[in-house]
Design an enzyme around this catalytic site. Structure first.
Site, mmCIF file in Angstrom:
data_model
loop_
_atom_site.group_PDB
_atom_site.id
_atom_site.type_symbol
_atom_site.label_atom_id
_atom_site.label_comp_id
_atom_site.label_asym_id
_atom_site.label_seq_id
_atom_site.Cartn_x
_atom_site.Cartn_y
_atom_site.Cartn_z
ATOM 1 N N ASP A 165 0.958 -1.317 -0.026
ATOM 2 C CA ASP A 165 0.046 0.082 -0.040
ATOM 3 C C ASP A 165 0.793 1.317 0.184
ATOM 4 O OD1 ASP A 165 -2.192 -1.505 0.199
ATOM 5 O OD2 ASP A 165 -2.541 -1.507 2.342
HETATM 6 N N1 URA Z 1 -1.227 -6.005 3.650
HETATM 7 C C1 URA Z 1 -1.571 -4.805 3.770
HETATM 8 O O1 URA Z 1 -2.760 -4.521 4.258
HETATM 9 N N2 URA Z 1 -1.040 -3.831 3.066
HETATM 10 C C2 URA Z 1 0.047 -4.076 2.478
HETATM 11 O O2 URA Z 1 0.520 -2.904 1.969
HETATM 12 C C3 URA Z 1 0.769 -5.232 2.364
HETATM 13 C C4 URA Z 1 -0.226 -6.214 3.046
#
Ligand code: URA
Length: 231
Positions: free
Chosen positions: A106
């Site tokens: 993310d």
């Molecule tokens: N899980 C998430 O919620 N976000 C990420 O960036 C990676 C794994």
């Protein structure tokens, strides 16, 4: 490697168009096994080709370990704002196929991100079938209950809009609001959704390991090439 036309080699590895390669050849900038080659229709093994005295970058595929900073999306779509590819050499995006991340993190997540132009590697390392483990350092808003360890390990946690429950995951609670979570799958926003479903929204997320790769010695925003594994 199989010999290929020089102009194809320069476009495949992101150096430039076929017509640009023609100009470079005419200017004597391209050599094959030490001999200047002026016609880009000639074929050569990419490993034998030099441009301005330098070898072609990663002719048999590129694998990069990147320490992703917060504030960048893992997307080729420039409309999504600042993206990780802005931080990496342009030439990698011009390769064909282009370099892409193996899975995504993310925008606000930091840590280990692998990038490659080897489609098979992307498939293999993102499929839960191959059980590549990923470790996340998690900070939450709230207090982590010890029962979460068994819940996450049970393989029964059903997230909204998912067909199947999460596969068993290993949770280690490190303090009332910090934990380490090891997963072998990567559903959409999985870590945030797992903790969020238990009333503990994630406030900070860092991936400290992907398979055998860690970013220990890499500063945030830095990358380095790593050897491609045999697939
Ligand atoms: N899980 C998430 O919620 N976000 C990420 O960036 C990676 C794994």
């Amino acid at each position: 490697m199989q010999p290929r036309r020089l102009d194809q080699i320069f476009s495949r590895y992101g150096y430039g168009s076929r017509s640009e390669a023609k100009h470079w050849a005419r200017a004597g900038r391209i050599t094959v096994k030490g001999e200047v080659v002026k016609d880009t229709a000639e074929k050569a093994d990419p490993f034998d080709v030099l441009i301005d005295g330098k070898p072609i970058e990663a002719p048999d595929g590129l694998l990069v370990l990147f320490h992703k900073p917060a504030g960048y999306v893992c997307s080729h779509d420039t409309r999504e704002g600042a993206n990780i590819y802005d931080l990496l050499p342009k030439q990698w995006l011009q390769r064909n196929p282009p370099v892409t991340s193996i899975g995504r993190l993310d925008k606000d997540t930091t840590g280990v991100l692998l990038l490659t132009d080897l489609g098979e590697l992307v498939q293999r390392w993102t499929s839960p079938k191959h059980k590549v483990s990923k470790v996340y350092d998690v900070t939450v808003d709230g207090t982590l209950k010890p029962e979460l360890v068994d819940l996450f390990a049970a393989g029964t946690l059903q997230l909204e809009d998912e067909d199947k429950p999460c596969l068993p995951a290993k949770l280690e609670i490190l303090s009332p609001n910090t934990a380490r979570l090891e997963l072998i799958e990567g559903k959409y926003h999985q870590v945030k959704r797992m903790f969020g479903s238990q009333g503990c929204p994630v406030t900070k997320l860092h991936r400290s390991r992907f398979g055998d790769y860690t970013v220990d010695d890499l500063a945030i925003g830095q990358w380095r090439m790593v050897a491609t594994p045999a697939i």
